[in-house]
Design an enzyme around this catalytic site. Structure first.
Site, PDB file in Angstrom:
ATOM      1  N   LEU A 134      -1.476 109.910   4.602  1.00  9.13           N
ATOM      2  CA  LEU A 134      -0.582 108.921   4.002  1.00  9.13           C
ATOM      3  C   LEU A 134       0.274 108.318   5.119  1.00  9.13           C
ATOM      4  O   LEU A 134       0.621 109.003   6.080  1.00  9.13           O
ATOM      5  CB  LEU A 134       0.347 109.573   2.964  1.00  9.13           C
ATOM      6  CG  LEU A 134      -0.253 110.053   1.646  1.00  9.13           C
ATOM      7  CD1 LEU A 134       0.827 110.719   0.805  1.00  9.13           C
ATOM      8  CD2 LEU A 134      -0.904 108.916   0.873  1.00  9.13           C
ATOM      9  N   ASP A 135       0.627 107.035   4.977  1.00 10.40           N
ATOM     10  CA  ASP A 135       1.533 106.401   5.934  1.00 10.40           C
ATOM     11  C   ASP A 135       2.889 107.102   5.936  1.00 10.40           C
ATOM     12  O   ASP A 135       3.294 107.703   4.927  1.00 10.40           O
ATOM     13  CB  ASP A 135       1.768 104.932   5.563  1.00 10.40           C
ATOM     14  CG  ASP A 135       0.512 104.084   5.663  1.00 10.40           C
ATOM     15  OD1 ASP A 135      -0.432 104.508   6.362  1.00 10.40           O
ATOM     16  OD2 ASP A 135       0.483 103.010   5.041  1.00 10.40           O
ATOM     17  N   VAL A 136       3.598 106.985   7.041  1.00 10.63           N
ATOM     18  CA  VAL A 136       4.952 107.539   7.149  1.00 10.63           C
ATOM     19  C   VAL A 136       5.843 107.003   6.025  1.00 10.63           C
ATOM     20  O   VAL A 136       6.639 107.740   5.437  1.00 10.63           O
ATOM     21  CB  VAL A 136       5.579 107.195   8.522  1.00 10.63           C
ATOM     22  CG1 VAL A 136       7.050 107.578   8.557  1.00 10.63           C
ATOM     23  CG2 VAL A 136       4.824 107.902   9.644  1.00 10.63           C
ATOM     24  N   THR A 138       4.990 106.010   3.069  1.00 12.98           N
ATOM     25  CA  THR A 138       4.472 106.254   1.723  1.00 12.98           C
ATOM     26  C   THR A 138       4.652 107.722   1.370  1.00 12.98           C
ATOM     27  O   THR A 138       4.328 108.599   2.164  1.00 12.98           O
ATOM     28  CB  THR A 138       2.969 105.900   1.635  1.00 12.98           C
ATOM     29  OG1 THR A 138       2.799 104.519   1.976  1.00 12.98           O
ATOM     30  CG2 THR A 138       2.430 106.139   0.235  1.00 12.98           C
ATOM     31  N   HIS A 231      -3.356 100.881   5.239  1.00  9.89           N
ATOM     32  CA  HIS A 231      -2.480  99.899   4.573  1.00  9.89           C
ATOM     33  C   HIS A 231      -3.212  99.129   3.464  1.00  9.89           C
ATOM     34  O   HIS A 231      -2.790  98.033   3.085  1.00  9.89           O
ATOM     35  CB  HIS A 231      -1.899  98.896   5.576  1.00  9.89           C
ATOM     36  CG  HIS A 231      -0.997  99.491   6.597  1.00  9.89           C
ATOM     37  ND1 HIS A 231      -0.354  98.738   7.564  1.00  9.89           N
ATOM     38  CD2 HIS A 231      -0.617 100.780   6.833  1.00  9.89           C
ATOM     39  CE1 HIS A 231       0.371  99.528   8.341  1.00  9.89           C
ATOM     40  NE2 HIS A 231       0.222 100.772   7.903  1.00  9.89           N
TER      41      HIS A 231
END
Length: 311
Positions: A134-136, A138, A231
């Site tokens: 997961l993105d930082v 999110t 993304h």
């Protein structure tokens, strides 16, 4: 490294920052910082990063030893499921999946290891056990593998899109349809190494959504991904004119985010469904909204109710 060395013949005529980068193996940006801070200089004459290196120059190094600070730990990261094969965490915003160049904050992997959770050695160094990230910015559910069996099987399930990942997102504006699919290839944006965009030369990406709640100025949607591009949700919704609320990188209105108290995109990995790697039993894990996303949702509901009452 010797404190004073003669300028290498191969670097004569080069900019000082370029030469220092070559001599130290650092990036040009880092080399520039070393020169500016006086940790690298030319003996007997003044210089800056653009100074041309001359034959006979002596380069003086006075490098400050950088202390390796321990990685911060995400103490508030909840473990929502764990057995001998997998561990699933509810990742807070501001926590990276694993360590990477330039990242100094907490990571999922580091925080689990700090707690004594055993993680398999399978996987790239520093990313062992991780089969999906997961993105930082999110939050939500993220699975990490504890056993070799789990790593091999879960990597296969993720790569073959057998895992059902359900996200909730709040998009800007009123989505025209209650249910739809975005199918558009995604690749890196030419304007930035950190941004992605819909482009014919990108990789195939498919995003499905169902509307859960409408607020007029924004829409809460449930999202399922067929693919897992970087993304992807953010890029796809931005491409149809509905960026995620709070996602300034992809065109969201900063004023709305400020009114909702949001400092990141409204996106949460809400549910994870997969076949257990050992038992083969279909397993379901669910999360809940973190405080900042819940607050933004409450504000949107109140504003929508107020507008409805006035009409």
């Amino acid at each position: 490294m010797m404190p004073i060395v003669p300028a290498p013949d191969a670097l004569i005529g080069k900019r000082f920052d370029v030469a220092v980068a070559k001599m130290t193996g650092e990036s040009r940006s880092k080399a520039s910082d070393l020169i500016t801070s006086g940790q690298v200089k030319l003996l007997g004459r003044s210089c800056d990063r653009s100074t041309t290196l001359l034959a006979g120059d002596m380069v003086e190094f006075d490098l400050v030893k950088e202390e390796n600070k321990p990685e911060p730990i995400a103490d508030d990261m909840a473990i929502v499921y764990e057995d001998d094969d997998v561990v699933i965490v509810d990742k807070p915003v501001g926590v990276a999946a694993h360590a990477s160049v330039g990242w100094t904050g907490p990571t999922v992997l580091g925080s689990l290891l700090h707690r004594g959770v055993h993680i398999t050695d399978y996987g790239a160094a520093g990313r062992q056990g991780i089969v999906s990230r997961l993105d930082v910015g999110t939050s939500g559910l993220m699975l990490v593998c504890k056993s070799e069996l789990a790593y091999k099987e879960m990597r296969r399930q993720f790569s073959e899109h057998e895992v059902v990942k359900t996200y909730h997102a709040v998009t800007q504006g009123d989505l025209a349809q209650d249910k739809a699919t975005i199918e558009a290839p995604i690749g890196r944006a030419k304007v930035s190494d950190f941004r992605f965009t819909v482009t014919p030369s990108g990789k195939a990406a498919v995003t499905h959504w169902d509307v859960l709640e409408r607020f007029g100025e924004a829409t809460l949607a449930k999202i399922n991904l067929e693919t897992g591009r970087t993304h992807q949700i953010r890029v796809h919704f931005s491409s149809i004119g509905h960026p995620l609320v709070g996602d300034h990188m992809y065109g969201a209105n900063p004023k709305l985010a400020e009114e909702l108290g949001l400092e990141r995109q409204w996106l949460h990995a809400m549910e994870l469904d997969f076949r257990h790697p050992r038992t083969r039993i279909w397993t379901h894990v669910a999360s809940h909204y973190p405080a900042d996303l819940q607050h933004a949702l409450d504000v949107l509901r109140t504003r929508h109710e107020d507008r409805t009452d006035q009409s």
